[in-house]
Design a protein around this motif. Structure first.
Motif, PDB file in Angstrom:
ATOM      1  N   GLN A   1       0.823  -1.206   0.000  1.00  0.00           N
ATOM      2  CA  GLN A   1       0.000   0.000   0.000  1.00  0.00           C
ATOM      3  C   GLN A   1       0.856   1.255   0.000  1.00  0.00           C
ATOM      4  O   GLN A   1       0.564   2.223  -0.711  1.00  0.00           O
ATOM      5  CB  GLN A   1      -0.937  -0.016   1.223  1.00  0.00           C
ATOM      6  CG  GLN A   1      -1.905   1.152   1.266  1.00  0.00           C
ATOM      7  CD  GLN A   1      -2.804   1.198   0.038  1.00  0.00           C
ATOM      8  OE1 GLN A   1      -3.426   0.212  -0.322  1.00  0.00           O
ATOM      9  NE2 GLN A   1      -2.858   2.342  -0.643  1.00  0.00           N
ATOM     10  N   GLU A   2       1.917   1.250   0.769  1.00  0.00           N
ATOM     11  CA  GLU A   2       2.807   2.412   0.816  1.00  0.00           C
ATOM     12  C   GLU A   2       3.530   2.615  -0.520  1.00  0.00           C
ATOM     13  O   GLU A   2       3.719   3.749  -0.979  1.00  0.00           O
ATOM     14  CB  GLU A   2       3.804   2.251   1.974  1.00  0.00           C
ATOM     15  CG  GLU A   2       3.135   2.408   3.343  1.00  0.00           C
ATOM     16  CD  GLU A   2       3.925   1.835   4.505  1.00  0.00           C
ATOM     17  OE1 GLU A   2       3.541   2.086   5.657  1.00  0.00           O
ATOM     18  OE2 GLU A   2       4.912   1.096   4.264  1.00  0.00           O
TER      19      GLU A   2
ATOM     20  N   THR B   1       2.332   1.706  -3.413  1.00  0.00           N
ATOM     21  CA  THR B   1       1.314   2.156  -4.367  1.00  0.00           C
ATOM     22  C   THR B   1       1.067   3.653  -4.220  1.00  0.00           C
ATOM     23  O   THR B   1       0.935   4.383  -5.216  1.00  0.00           O
ATOM     24  CB  THR B   1       0.010   1.375  -4.147  1.00  0.00           C
ATOM     25  OG1 THR B   1       0.294  -0.024  -4.234  1.00  0.00           O
ATOM     26  CG2 THR B   1      -1.022   1.741  -5.185  1.00  0.00           C
ATOM     27  N   THR B   2       0.999   4.126  -3.000  1.00  0.00           N
ATOM     28  CA  THR B   2       0.817   5.563  -2.760  1.00  0.00           C
ATOM     29  C   THR B   2       1.961   6.360  -3.378  1.00  0.00           C
ATOM     30  O   THR B   2       1.745   7.395  -4.023  1.00  0.00           O
ATOM     31  CB  THR B   2       0.737   5.836  -1.245  1.00  0.00           C
ATOM     32  OG1 THR B   2      -0.406   5.151  -0.721  1.00  0.00           O
ATOM     33  CG2 THR B   2       0.619   7.325  -0.947  1.00  0.00           C
TER      34      THR B   2
ATOM     35  N   ARG C   1       1.690   6.569  -7.104  1.00  0.00           N
ATOM     36  CA  ARG C   1       0.637   7.507  -7.488  1.00  0.00           C
ATOM     37  C   ARG C   1       1.106   8.964  -7.371  1.00  0.00           C
ATOM     38  O   ARG C   1       0.814   9.791  -8.242  1.00  0.00           O
ATOM     39  CB  ARG C   1      -0.602   7.254  -6.614  1.00  0.00           C
ATOM     40  CG  ARG C   1      -1.814   8.032  -7.053  1.00  0.00           C
ATOM     41  CD  ARG C   1      -2.971   7.844  -6.076  1.00  0.00           C
ATOM     42  NE  ARG C   1      -4.045   8.725  -6.444  1.00  0.00           N
ATOM     43  CZ  ARG C   1      -5.040   8.406  -7.259  1.00  0.00           C
ATOM     44  NH1 ARG C   1      -5.103   7.206  -7.774  1.00  0.00           N
ATOM     45  NH2 ARG C   1      -5.959   9.279  -7.565  1.00  0.00           N
ATOM     46  N   VAL C   2       1.821   9.262  -6.313  1.00  0.00           N
ATOM     47  CA  VAL C   2       2.362  10.619  -6.152  1.00  0.00           C
ATOM     48  C   VAL C   2       3.332  10.933  -7.293  1.00  0.00           C
ATOM     49  O   VAL C   2       3.329  12.037  -7.858  1.00  0.00           O
ATOM     50  CB  VAL C   2       3.053  10.751  -4.774  1.00  0.00           C
ATOM     51  CG1 VAL C   2       3.902  12.022  -4.704  1.00  0.00           C
ATOM     52  CG2 VAL C   2       2.005  10.741  -3.663  1.00  0.00           C
TER      53      VAL C   2
ATOM     54  N   ALA D   1       8.365   5.917  -0.869  1.00  0.00           N
ATOM     55  CA  ALA D   1       7.271   5.361  -0.059  1.00  0.00           C
ATOM     56  C   ALA D   1       7.588   5.473   1.432  1.00  0.00           C
ATOM     57  O   ALA D   1       6.716   5.821   2.236  1.00  0.00           O
ATOM     58  CB  ALA D   1       7.020   3.899  -0.450  1.00  0.00           C
TER      59      ALA D   1
ATOM     60  N   ALA E   1       5.413   7.736   3.972  1.00  0.00           N
ATOM     61  CA  ALA E   1       4.734   7.031   5.073  1.00  0.00           C
ATOM     62  C   ALA E   1       5.233   7.494   6.437  1.00  0.00           C
ATOM     63  O   ALA E   1       4.712   7.051   7.468  1.00  0.00           O
ATOM     64  CB  ALA E   1       4.939   5.521   4.919  1.00  0.00           C
TER      65      ALA E   1
ATOM     66  N   LEU F   1      -2.575   1.440  -9.348  1.00  0.00           N
ATOM     67  CA  LEU F   1      -2.858   2.851  -9.103  1.00  0.00           C
ATOM     68  C   LEU F   1      -4.351   3.152  -9.055  1.00  0.00           C
ATOM     69  O   LEU F   1      -4.773   4.032  -8.304  1.00  0.00           O
ATOM     70  CB  LEU F   1      -2.147   3.734 -10.121  1.00  0.00           C
ATOM     71  CG  LEU F   1      -0.763   4.167  -9.615  1.00  0.00           C
ATOM     72  CD1 LEU F   1       0.165   2.967  -9.468  1.00  0.00           C
ATOM     73  CD2 LEU F   1      -0.155   5.213 -10.476  1.00  0.00           C
TER      74      LEU F   1
ATOM     75  N   ALA G   1      -5.702   2.149  -5.692  1.00  0.00           N
ATOM     76  CA  ALA G   1      -5.329   3.065  -4.601  1.00  0.00           C
ATOM     77  C   ALA G   1      -6.204   4.311  -4.594  1.00  0.00           C
ATOM     78  O   ALA G   1      -6.270   5.022  -3.605  1.00  0.00           O
ATOM     79  CB  ALA G   1      -3.863   3.467  -4.757  1.00  0.00           C
TER      80      ALA G   1
END
Lengths: 328, 328
Positions: free
Chosen positions: A267-268, A270-271, A274-275, A293, A297, A324, A327
């Motif tokens: 998850q981290e 993926t974030t 996306r950023v 990440a 995080a 993405l 998320a």
């Protein structure tokens, strides 16, 4: 004595070696951008290594290694072991130098990486990540041909080559009027990049980030000895960082220099991907996103002028879109 | 006389103006990469303008324009009209210079662009693309405040500023040991970038690419006079290129310099976005991909050393994922 032990015995990676590699690399590869990204009011400097011709920093170490081979060594060819980014780096350098390259790759490597490696003219030999040792497969090939092993991380030239990213970071920060870096946060598989950056930037804090389940170097640093990954079947999208265990040549540098090591979740990662998509308009593969990440995080606190590695960008479109949009 | 007619009357865009803009821009913005891409055995040089801080080349013209305003003009603020990239360029420059900015944007602009413009501190005034004239909305605002209009393309400073991308292309090709460019293929909405590139590179062929249904400049060049878009409701993903018609200041340059103009389909744009994802690891929005799309589709034949513009990268993730996975 294995090929790597031999290499380590005959050459110790040094800052001077990184500087010599930099001179060679500057002749053929433009600097990749160093892009500022605002995170909670702080500027994080992102080294966009996916913009290398092969989409990853691995081209640096491969070029330093192969271009240092003598004529007899070049004639016997090279063998690389890699899930795909180092594979492309070795294949790219070999093609440019007219050297025959054979790459040992896991059968479940991303399609894009397999195809790109073959497209660069390398012969690809597949192995099963769960049941076979890639080093053993490579050793068998070398026994036949007398080729030079170009290991993905446990090679002094490869370490020095990857370190050139650190020299560029220093120079590019200066272009922005900034002195540093005070800290470099590096993605970490076998530790080739992280140890190279440590040599390149002797005054910087070095933080390493591994994916959840593949945190063997973090555990090794805590234990004071090299430990393998616990479960070679632990699921991850970070194929570039699925290294069973590090090598002494990396470990000796990392245990003197790493101030912090953390692992990050899917998850981290993926974030962070996306950023990078939304703010920097770059494509970063899961393994290339772990350093950012960890910062996003809050697992690693930036210290002064902080740079993170973003590399590589070789991710299959379907996986990228799936990760993405989930998320969102 | 409108604000733009006045601006054109008091200043004609020139190569010298592009060079003056370049000196100002070099002080604050690093060059964006010029990345080689192999297409059918030829090298196409891709100017990666999505790596600008706002994700598009529009930052160039906005900076040249706003930094040339005098103290009295700065105090009265600026008004921009834009679907989102020029909006961010003006907002970015205004923030850096401490100037109040109001941006007239279509109500259906991409979410990412609306949010980014607001995040840069600009006031956003929405209008309906189908029923309202954005120029009229802007004129109303200017009548109230005395603000300076910063038009998205029909402004001499904006044209000169966008042209700096051409100066960088020449310099970066030289770094690769290449003389050129012989041809530049430019995305084209209102013609600000294309006319700036034409000024910057007086010896280069200029080819322009518009999206299907929004080919007003191609038709205008054929007719020898400025024609509007036929159908303002023609569907396209290229929001950045939805310009109703060009301005005389652009048209005068383009009709002397454009050797070819073509339009591209959504499918051709999607293919280009996918190639940029897989080969260059960059995110390009639909409107920013049209130049490469025309080359990949064979609608424009590269001539000698050919450069294409890739800009911007401001595309909503859901649309990006939808377009690219459908193309797979």
């Amino acid at each position: 004595m294995t090929g790597q032990e031999l290499a380590a015995a005959i050459k110790t990676p040094t800052l001077e070696g990184v500087q010599r590699a930099m001179a060679k690399i500057a002749d053929i590869l433009p600097k990749t951008p160093l892009l500022p990204l605002e995170v909670d009011g702080a500027t994080i400097w992102c080294k966009a290594e996916m913009l290398q011709p092969i989409g990853a920093f691995k081209i640096r170490g491969a070029w330093h290694r192969l271009s240092d081979l003598n004529a007899a060594e070049r004639a016997r060819g090279v063998v690389g072991v890699s899930s795909g980014n180092h594979a492309q780096g070795v294949a790219w350098a070999a093609k440019k130098l007219g050297i025959a390259a054979t790459i040992v790759m896991p059968s479940n490597a991303p399609r894009m990486k397999l195809e790109a490696t073959k497209a660069l003219g390398a012969e690809v030999v597949l192995y099963d990540r769960a049941t076979e040792s890639r080093d053993a497969v490579a050793a068998g090939l070398i026994a036949q041909s007398g080729a030079t092993l170009v290991h993905a991380f446990g090679d002094p030239w490869v370490i020095e080559g990857q370190g050139t990213a650190g020299i560029e970071i220093v120079e590019q920060l200066a272009d922005f009027g900034v002195s540093g870096p005070d800290m470099i946060v590096s993605c970490c598989g076998g530790g080739g990049l992280a140890s190279g950056l440590a040599l390149a930037c002797p005054d910087a804090d070095i933080a390493i980030v591994e994916p959840e389940g593949w945190d063997d170097i973090i555990r090794s640093l805590e234990a004071g000895e090299i430990l393998p990954v616990k479960n070679l079947l632990y699921p991850t999208y970070c194929d570039a960082l699925q290294t069973p265990q590090t090598y002494p040549v990396n470990f000796e540098i990392l245990r003197q220099r790493v101030s912090k090591g953390v692992s990050v979740t899917t998850q981290e990662v993926t974030t962070a991907m996306r950023v990078v998509f939304e703010k920097l308009h770059l494509v970063v593969e899961p393994g290339g996103a772990v350093a950012l990440a960890a910062v996003l995080a809050g697992k690693i606190q930036p210290k002064g002028v902080t740079a993170v590695t973003l590399s590589g960008g070789n991710v299959d479109l379907d996986l990228f879109a799936k990760m993405l949009t989930q998320a969102a």
